[in-house]
Design a protein around this motif. Structure first.
Motif, short mmCIF file in Angstrom:
data_model
loop_
_atom_site.label_atom_id
_atom_site.label_comp_id
_atom_site.label_asym_id
_atom_site.label_seq_id
_atom_site.Cartn_x
_atom_site.Cartn_y
_atom_site.Cartn_z
N ALA A 56 15.85 -6.65 13.74
CA ALA A 56 15.05 -6.26 14.91
C ALA A 56 15.74 -5.13 15.68
O ALA A 56 15.11 -4.17 16.11
N ARG A 57 17.05 -5.28 15.86
CA ARG A 57 17.78 -4.23 16.57
C ARG A 57 17.75 -2.91 15.82
O ARG A 57 17.62 -1.84 16.41
N LEU A 58 17.86 -3.00 14.47
CA LEU A 58 17.80 -1.79 13.65
C LEU A 58 16.43 -1.11 13.78
O LEU A 58 16.33 0.12 13.83
N ALA A 59 15.38 -1.93 13.85
CA ALA A 59 14.04 -1.35 14.00
C ALA A 59 13.91 -0.63 15.34
O ALA A 59 13.35 0.47 15.43
N VAL A 60 14.46 -1.27 16.43
CA VAL A 60 14.39 -0.63 17.76
C VAL A 60 15.16 0.69 17.75
O VAL A 60 14.71 1.71 18.28
N LEU A 61 16.37 0.65 17.16
CA LEU A 61 17.17 1.88 17.12
C LEU A 61 16.48 2.96 16.29
O LEU A 61 16.55 4.16 16.60
N ALA A 62 15.81 2.55 15.20
CA ALA A 62 15.10 3.54 14.38
C ALA A 62 13.97 4.20 15.19
O ALA A 62 13.76 5.42 15.12
N ASP A 63 13.24 3.36 15.97
CA ASP A 63 12.16 3.92 16.81
C ASP A 63 12.73 4.90 17.82
O ASP A 63 12.18 5.97 18.06
N ARG A 64 13.86 4.50 18.44
CA ARG A 64 14.46 5.39 19.45
C ARG A 64 14.95 6.69 18.81
O ARG A 64 14.86 7.77 19.40
N LEU A 65 15.47 6.55 17.57
CA LEU A 65 15.96 7.74 16.89
C LEU A 65 14.81 8.70 16.57
O LEU A 65 14.95 9.92 16.66
N GLU A 66 13.67 8.14 16.17
CA GLU A 66 12.53 9.02 15.87
C GLU A 66 11.99 9.70 17.13
O GLU A 66 11.55 10.84 17.09
N ALA A 67 12.03 8.97 18.26
CA ALA A 67 11.47 9.54 19.49
C ALA A 67 12.44 10.48 20.20
O ALA A 67 12.02 11.31 21.00
N ALA A 68 13.74 10.36 19.94
CA ALA A 68 14.73 11.13 20.68
C ALA A 68 14.58 12.64 20.46
O ALA A 68 14.60 13.41 21.42
N PRO A 69 14.45 13.15 19.20
CA PRO A 69 14.34 14.62 19.06
C PRO A 69 13.14 15.20 19.78
O PRO A 69 13.24 16.26 20.42
N ALA A 70 12.00 14.50 19.70
CA ALA A 70 10.82 15.03 20.37
C ALA A 70 11.01 15.08 21.88
O ALA A 70 10.66 16.06 22.55
N ALA A 71 11.60 14.01 22.43
CA ALA A 71 11.81 13.99 23.88
C ALA A 71 12.79 15.08 24.30
O ALA A 71 12.59 15.77 25.31
N ARG A 72 13.86 15.24 23.54
CA ARG A 72 14.83 16.29 23.89
C ARG A 72 14.20 17.67 23.77
O ARG A 72 14.43 18.57 24.60
N PHE A 73 13.41 17.89 22.72
CA PHE A 73 12.75 19.19 22.58
C PHE A 73 11.82 19.46 23.76
O PHE A 73 11.75 20.58 24.27
N ALA A 74 11.12 18.41 24.22
CA ALA A 74 10.22 18.59 25.37
C ALA A 74 11.01 18.94 26.63
O ALA A 74 10.63 19.82 27.40
N ARG A 75 12.17 18.26 26.82
CA ARG A 75 12.98 18.58 28.01
C ARG A 75 13.52 19.99 27.94
O ARG A 75 13.52 20.73 28.94
N LEU A 76 13.98 20.38 26.77
CA LEU A 76 14.51 21.74 26.64
C LEU A 76 13.41 22.78 26.85
O LEU A 76 13.63 23.86 27.43
N THR A 77 12.18 22.47 26.36
CA THR A 77 11.06 23.39 26.55
C THR A 77 10.74 23.54 28.03
O THR A 77 10.54 24.65 28.55
N ASP A 78 10.68 22.41 28.76
CA ASP A 78 10.41 22.47 30.22
C ASP A 78 11.50 23.26 30.93
O ASP A 78 11.22 24.06 31.84
N ARG A 79 12.73 23.04 30.54
CA ARG A 79 13.83 23.77 31.20
C ARG A 79 13.75 25.27 30.93
O ARG A 79 13.97 26.10 31.82
#
Length: 520
Positions: free
Chosen positions: A423-446
């Motif tokens: 279960a923890r591995l699944a949560v971490l995998a979801d966070r890993l998939e969402a992290a690049p998109a979120a960071r790219f969005a923050r960098l784009t806004d900046r």
């Protein structure tokens, strides 16, 4: 006979007032004439009942005025009046019909100059010092290399940036910032709450507990720094279980928290320097100590080797040492042959004497006794072996009975841990998939925000508001004299540039073919 009139004629033409009417008229006159006044005087009797209102007197050498501050007004006061303090009170005059008296409703109180503030500060310092809050014996040592540093300051000022920058240069550490107001009415309460909040963090919890605290603020006037002279802040600093460094104001500024802190820094930047050592200096010192250790060990080995050589030269030769023992050995070998013969003869004589006493019956009796003894010991040994085997069997059966439940529990725990890990591995995998998109969005806004800032700060935006840039001979011209000296002027507008003549007032070269005319 005289007649008595029960309704005598009124005496004069003055109007009659009731008590309430007269009191109301006086109230309206006083409040109308003195709607807002500032009164300077010495604070006399001070009283604050359970209601939270503040009652005190303002007096000089001849008169006294009763003053009141309601609970809400008291909460907004930056400096509260104390007996004997000279102040300037701002408020409005009114009357209290219930006691036929006038009084001043005070909205704010300010000390009558720095002298009054310093007098109140010295009085408060003496009172707190008498309680032992400033004693050197209660001050705690600052840790040499803290893992976590707590900073109490404003998050938007230059102080926190200076502290973080200096910590990053000297020895990067984990920093927790507790944002507070460092000036104004809320300053003292927020700073005291921050100190107590850091001390309330439990060690080993989700939020790391600081090893040292820094209370910091930039320089300012005595009134700006007054929040750090409040009693609530001093008591919080003195009661802190975490070592505390005070860095309030510049080097010449002194507040009461400096006396209660475990260490005072002249500036916020100096507080960061006092909190951590220089990492490069530590590494250099460590390398120097390591080199000294290697040299010392090598030199010690050389000295001991030389000492061993010196001592070995003082020892006698091996042949000299073994000469005397060798002579004693040769003498013993010569005596050994005759000695062995004498010993054999003596043993023969003793054997012959003992053999005469030995009889077959005695030997048989001795053998029978030894046989009975051996039989009894064999029987006891067999019983002991059987008893021990029985005990071992019972113990083995008990361990076997406990082994099955233990194995079941271990298998169940292993299954649960496996499920939790998945279960923890699944949560971490979801966070890993969402992290690049979120960071790219923050960098784009900046990036978009920086581009907007660039467009706003550029001079082209100024040109769009009706301004122009004048260049003479390739350089920007900012005065009339500079324009008159230039041979050619170039004017840049929002939608293009035009070139005009300079001192001669003629068109620039190339203007004859449809260029812009001269302005002069």
């Amino acid at each position: 006979m005289d007649l008595i009139d029960d309704n005598p004629a009124p005496q004069g033409n003055q109007p009659e007032y009731t008590v309430s009417e007269l009191s109301g008229a006086v109230k309206r006159v006083i409040e109308g004439e003195f709607g807002l006044v500032r009164v300077r005087g010495e604070v006399g009797r001070v009283s604050r009942p359970a209601s939270g209102h503040l009652y005190f007197d303002l007096k000089d050498d001849r008169s006294v005025i009763a003053a009141i501050s309601w609970k809400g007004q008291v909460a907004r006061m930056q400096v509260r009046p104390e007996e004997g303090m000279e102040v300037v009170a701002t408020g409005r005059m009114t009357t209290f019909p219930g006691q036929s008296k006038y009084q001043l409703i005070v909205d704010d109180v300010a000390p009558a100059g720095a002298g009054a503030l310093m007098a109140m500060l010295e009085k408060r310092k003496a009172a707190l010092g008498a309680e032992g809050l400033f004693d050197a014996a209660r001050k705690k040592p600052i840790p040499y290399l803290p893992k976590v540093i707590g900073v109490v300051t404003s998050p938007s000022g230059a102080v926190i940036r200076d502290i973080l920058h200096r910590l990053r240069d000297r020895f990067p550490r984990h920093v927790l910032v507790w944002p507070v107001a460092v000036q104004g009415q809320d300053c003292a309460a927020q700073v005291a709450a921050a100190i107590r909040g850091f001390n309330a963090i439990e060690a080993g919890g989700p939020i790391p507990r600081p090893d040292v605290l820094i209370v910091a603020r930039g320089g300012g006037s005595l009134e700006d720094l007054w929040g750090f002279n409040e009693e609530i802040v001093v008591r919080a600093a003195a009661g802190s279980a975490i070592p505390l460094i005070s860095a309030v104001g510049h080097e010449t500024d002194t507040t009461l928290i400096d006396y209660a802190a475990d260490l005072r820094a002249p500036t916020p930047t100096a507080a960061a320097e006092l909190a951590v050592p220089v990492r490069l200096e530590l590494l250099a010192t460590l390398e120097a100590l390591g080199a000294r250790l290697v040299r010392g060990v090598g030199q010690g080995v050389v000295l001991r080797r030389q000492r061993l050589r010196d001592l070995s030269r003082a020892l006698p030769r091996v042949e000299t040492l073994v000469a005397t023992p060798r002579q004693r050995l040769d003498a013993a070998i010569l005596r050994l042959g005759s000695g062995l013969g004498l010993a054999v003869s003596k043993k023969h004589r003793e054997f012959d004497r003992v053999a005469g006493r030995l009889q077959p019956a005695a030997l048989r009796g001795l053998m029978a006794r030894q046989r009975d003894l051996l039989t009894g010991r064999g029987e006891r040994l067999a019983r002991a072996i059987l008893l021990r085997q029985e005990r071992r069997r019972e113990r083995l059966e008990g361990l076997a009975a406990r082994l099955a439940p233990a194995l079941a529990r271990m298998l169940g725990d292993a299954g649960r841990r496996t499920a939790e890990g998945r279960a923890r591995l699944a949560v971490l995998a979801d966070r890993l998939e969402a992290a690049p998109a979120a960071r790219f969005a923050r960098l784009t806004d900046r990036l978009e925000a920086l581009d907007r800032t660039r467009a706003t700060l550029g001079y082209h935006a100024t040109l769009k508001r009706g301004y122009a840039v004048v260049r003479g001979d390739g350089a920007v011209v900012t005065s009339k004299a500079g324009a008159e000296k230039a041979a050619v002027l170039e004017i840049e507008f929002r939608d293009g540039r035009m070139v005009v003549g300079g001192r001669s007032g003629k068109r620039a070269k190339g203007d004859a073919d449809g260029g812009q005319g001269s302005l002069f």
